[in-house]
Motif scaffolding. Structure first.
Motif, PDB file in Angstrom:
ATOM      1  N   TYR A  61       1.029  -1.262  -0.039  1.00  0.00           N
ATOM      2  CA  TYR A  61       0.002  -0.060  -0.032  1.00  0.00           C
ATOM      3  C   TYR A  61       0.984   1.275   0.214  1.00  0.00           C
ATOM      4  O   TYR A  61       0.643   2.436  -0.681  1.00  0.00           O
ATOM      5  N   GLY A 105       3.895   0.785  -3.137  1.00  0.00           N
ATOM      6  CA  GLY A 105       3.436   0.252  -4.430  1.00  0.00           C
ATOM      7  C   GLY A 105       4.030  -1.038  -4.738  1.00  0.00           C
ATOM      8  O   GLY A 105       3.716  -1.499  -5.930  1.00  0.00           O
ATOM      9  N   SER A 142       2.118  -2.658  -7.756  1.00  0.00           N
ATOM     10  CA  SER A 142       0.794  -2.034  -8.248  1.00  0.00           C
ATOM     11  C   SER A 142       0.976  -1.549  -9.644  1.00  0.00           C
ATOM     12  O   SER A 142       1.968  -0.995 -10.230  1.00  0.00           O
ATOM     13  N   GLU A 183      -1.509   1.073 -12.488  1.00  0.00           N
ATOM     14  CA  GLU A 183      -2.577   2.065 -12.475  1.00  0.00           C
ATOM     15  C   GLU A 183      -3.798   1.518 -13.000  1.00  0.00           C
ATOM     16  O   GLU A 183      -4.914   1.858 -12.521  1.00  0.00           O
ATOM     17  N   VAL A 238      -4.069  -0.537  -8.699  1.00  0.00           N
ATOM     18  CA  VAL A 238      -3.770   0.435  -7.150  1.00  0.00           C
ATOM     19  C   VAL A 238      -5.234   0.563  -6.740  1.00  0.00           C
ATOM     20  O   VAL A 238      -5.170   0.661  -5.406  1.00  0.00           O
ATOM     21  N   LYS A 284      -5.741  -0.073  -2.627  1.00  0.00           N
ATOM     22  CA  LYS A 284      -6.389   0.662  -1.706  1.00  0.00           C
ATOM     23  C   LYS A 284      -7.647   0.094  -0.814  1.00  0.00           C
ATOM     24  O   LYS A 284      -7.950   0.124   0.235  1.00  0.00           O
TER      25      LYS A 284
END
Length: 121
Positions: A23, A26, A45, A47, A66, A70
């Motif tokens: 988190y 990344g 991660s 996008e 990502v 989250k």
């Protein structure tokens, strides 16, 4: 972080520290030394896109959106699953999930694992 391979399926389990690192940074990685060979695996991660995995140069890399990271970090969600099609037409099942404490005693440090949701009524 734990890795399990079974036929055409890969399961990755992250403890609290692993998920926090993913988190915040990344990505999260671990390394195993196999004789003269170093094998690493982890999560990075991205996008956009679906969960996927690739293997290159003794490095197994999961990619997770990502937004999913989250949501996963801030909720009780156990994890994510996906099916990835291979070039030969076969399928690879992917599962990434939180690593829960076992309900029975084991000779393993589980201090960073998530509380098992089945441990209370």
């Amino acid at each position: 972080m734990k890795l399990r391979l079974l036929d055409n399926s890969i399961r990755l389990r992250l403890n609290k520290v692993d998920l926090d690192t993913l988190y915040n940074d990344g990505e999260v990685w671990t390394v195993s030394q196999l004789g003269k060979t170093t094998f690493s695996y982890g999560v990075r991660s991205v996008e956009q896109g679906e969960m996927s995995v690739e293997m290159e140069d003794n490095r197994l890399q999961f990619r997770l959106n990502v937004d999913q990271i989250k949501e996963w970090h801030s909720s009780n969600k156990v994890g994510y699953s996906s099916v990835q099609e291979n070039e030969d037409g076969s399928s690879l099942k992917l599962l990434i999930e939180k690593d829960f404490k076992c309900l029975t005693d084991r000779d393993e440090d589980e201090s960073n694992n998530f509380e098992n949701p089945n441990s209370t009524c």
